[in-house]
Write a protein that holds these residues in place. Structure first.
Motif, mmCIF file in Angstrom:
data_model
loop_
_atom_site.group_PDB
_atom_site.id
_atom_site.type_symbol
_atom_site.label_atom_id
_atom_site.label_comp_id
_atom_site.label_asym_id
_atom_site.label_seq_id
_atom_site.Cartn_x
_atom_site.Cartn_y
_atom_site.Cartn_z
ATOM 1 N N TRP A 1 0.832 -1.205 0.000
ATOM 2 C CA TRP A 1 0.000 0.000 0.000
ATOM 3 C C TRP A 1 0.867 1.256 0.000
ATOM 4 O O TRP A 1 1.859 1.355 0.727
ATOM 5 N N GLY B 1 -5.342 7.369 -2.395
ATOM 6 C CA GLY B 1 -5.019 8.249 -3.526
ATOM 7 C C GLY B 1 -6.073 9.294 -3.832
ATOM 8 O O GLY B 1 -5.795 10.263 -4.545
ATOM 9 N N GLN B 2 -7.283 9.117 -3.326
ATOM 10 C CA GLN B 2 -8.353 10.073 -3.595
ATOM 11 C C GLN B 2 -8.521 11.038 -2.423
ATOM 12 O O GLN B 2 -8.325 10.672 -1.275
ATOM 13 N N HIS C 1 -6.721 -3.931 -3.240
ATOM 14 C CA HIS C 1 -6.430 -2.845 -4.182
ATOM 15 C C HIS C 1 -7.137 -1.550 -3.777
ATOM 16 O O HIS C 1 -6.660 -0.450 -4.086
ATOM 17 N N GLU C 2 -8.258 -1.688 -3.101
ATOM 18 C CA GLU C 2 -9.085 -0.518 -2.776
ATOM 19 C C GLU C 2 -8.422 0.396 -1.749
ATOM 20 O O GLU C 2 -8.734 1.598 -1.694
ATOM 21 N N ASN D 1 -5.305 1.403 -1.721
ATOM 22 C CA ASN D 1 -4.535 2.385 -2.490
ATOM 23 C C ASN D 1 -5.450 3.406 -3.149
ATOM 24 O O ASN D 1 -5.115 4.600 -3.225
ATOM 25 N N GLU D 2 -6.601 2.958 -3.662
ATOM 26 C CA GLU D 2 -7.564 3.893 -4.253
ATOM 27 C C GLU D 2 -8.061 4.880 -3.199
ATOM 28 O O GLU D 2 -8.204 6.079 -3.466
ATOM 29 N N LEU D 3 -8.337 4.384 -2.018
ATOM 30 C CA LEU D 3 -8.838 5.222 -0.935
ATOM 31 C C LEU D 3 -7.808 6.274 -0.538
ATOM 32 O O LEU D 3 -8.142 7.448 -0.334
ATOM 33 N N LEU E 1 -16.348 1.726 -3.466
ATOM 34 C CA LEU E 1 -15.107 1.398 -2.757
ATOM 35 C C LEU E 1 -15.307 0.354 -1.665
ATOM 36 O O LEU E 1 -14.336 -0.239 -1.189
#
Length: 424
Positions: free
Chosen positions: A223, A305-306, A298-299, A301-303, A291
């Protein structure tokens, strides 16, 4: 007294007089058995992961409103598999068998566990593949032990080593995986199985190499958190404070799960109806909050990054906990460790909104450690796993956070088989 000492001296001299069989190495033939188990565990984990990724990409084609019927049908199919082939059990059963069933994990549960968990995880359930991998590789250790006619603690140790190899493959932390396979058994009695630590380390190391070569997962931090820099002794206080928030969310998760368990147990209905209802609920949550879908690998990193607004983060936090609880109690199969890390990440981002001067990485990792140690009662392995997964090189603050979650956990553990005393 003098006569007793004289006899001891004579015995010692007699031992010294005997010819010594020179062995230049510490390891014995059993080393190769542990290594073989690790290689097999790595191959099993790699195969499982490749199939899981394939199915996930296929089912991910259904998005938007289509996620609701997709997850509903997946729940129905998973429930039918369990109904027809047999109930593979959950982490409670694994712990119970290791402690009370002479360390034996039954391989006959593997087909149901593998097929149902692949559907549940790939379609977007809020449980991860760690529990299925632990079951399959642990039972492989049992099978290999029986094949070699092992009994007692040797057989139990091989089952634990198998569990460690499966857990390590996913997380990429041989030491953390080995400790987890011991800690998860019981917070008071893990020391009873200390003989299994070397078999677990050997099997984990070989499993890690095989899985890393095939999948390349677990190499480096998973992460994308910014590098942490030690800022002073107050960092330990911050770690404990953030862990208190994580521990609180651990309590919320435990009681939320108990609530949904009570609801589902009120109705005497077949397992495939429960999994279908669970699929509908999970699909609706995923439709409004995408999400919250999947187990979070993977989520996370999305969390991170936003830059999500505070209201959205609160919604994700609440409904992710509900999603995990529904997944656990409606019969869907999988593990809850990575999903709990996702909850900890969300909580850390919320706290950082209110206290922006604090270190974001320290905040997130401390919340992760607090909630996972509270629920699983595995402070040592949680510390090492998070240090590996996040690249948090100075892991002492994580240890403080993990111990906070561990010591402030509910008296009755979430994994109920941890509570039972060893049978005579």
């Amino acid at each position: 007294m003098k006569l007793k000492r004289k006899k001891q001296l004579v015995t010692t001299l007699n031992i010294l007089d005997k010819p010594i069989r020179f062995n230049p190495f510490v390891f014995s033939r059993t080393f190769f058995l542990w290594a073989l188990l690790g290689i097999v565990g790595g191959l099993i984990a790699s195969t499982y992961w490749i199939i899981l990724e394939f199915l996930t990409h296929k089912i991910a084609f259904f998005d938007g409103w289509q996620v609701i019927p997709a997850m509903t049908i997946s729940g129905l199919l998973a429930g039918l598999i369990i109904y027809w082939i047999g109930d593979p059990g959950e982490i409670h059963l694994i712990v119970n068998n290791i402690r009370f069933n002479k360390g034996k994990l039954d391989p006959k549960n593997n087909p149901s566990m593998v097929l149902s968990s692949l559907l549940c995880v790939a379609s977007g359930g809020s449980l991860g593949p760690e529990a299925p991998l632990v079951q399959v590789t642990g039972s492989t250790g049992t099978w290999l032990g029986k094949l070699c006619r092992l009994k007692g603690e040797e057989l139990r140790s091989l089952s634990i080593a198998g569990m460690a190899s499966g857990f390590t493959a996913l997380f990429g932390a041989p030491l953390g995986g080995s400790l987890f396979s011991l800690e998860i058994l019981h917070h008071k009695h893990a020391v009873e199985y200390y003989k299994a630590i070397i078999p677990a380390l050997v099997a984990s190391s070989f499993s890690y190499v095989v899985f890393a070569v095939i999948i390349e997962l677990g190499l480096g931090a998973t992460w994308s958190l910014t590098a942490y820099e030690y800022e002073g002794v107050f960092d330990f206080a911050y770690a404990v404070l953030f862990a208190l928030a994580g521990t609180f969310m651990g309590w919320v998760f435990i009681y939320c799960t108990k609530f949904f368990k009570t609801v589902f147990e009120k109705f005497t209905i077949p397992i495939y109806i429960k999994t279908t209802v669970g699929g509908i609920i999970l699909g609706v949550i995923a439709y409004y909050l995408p999400l919250t879908r999947y187990f979070g690998h993977h989520e996370i990193n999305e969390l991170i990054g936003q830059s999500l607004p505070l209201t959205t983060l609160f919604a994700i936090l609440v409904f992710k906990i509900i999603a995990i609880a529904v997944t656990v109690t409606s019969g869907w199969r999988g593990g809850f460790i990575i999903p709990l890390f996702f909850v900890g990440t969300t909580l850390g981002l919320i706290i950082h909104h209110f206290f922006p001067s604090t270190n974001l990485t320290l905040t997130i990792v401390s919340c992760m450690a607090g909630i996972n140690a509270c629920v699983t009662r595995t402070p040592m392995s949680t510390t090492i796993l998070l240090a590996t997964l996040t690249g948090f090189s100075y892991f002492i603050p994580i240890l403080f956070a993990s111990l906070t979650g561990y010591f402030l956990a509910p008296r009755i553990p979430f994994i109920q088989s941890q509570l039972k005393e060893q049978k005579a």
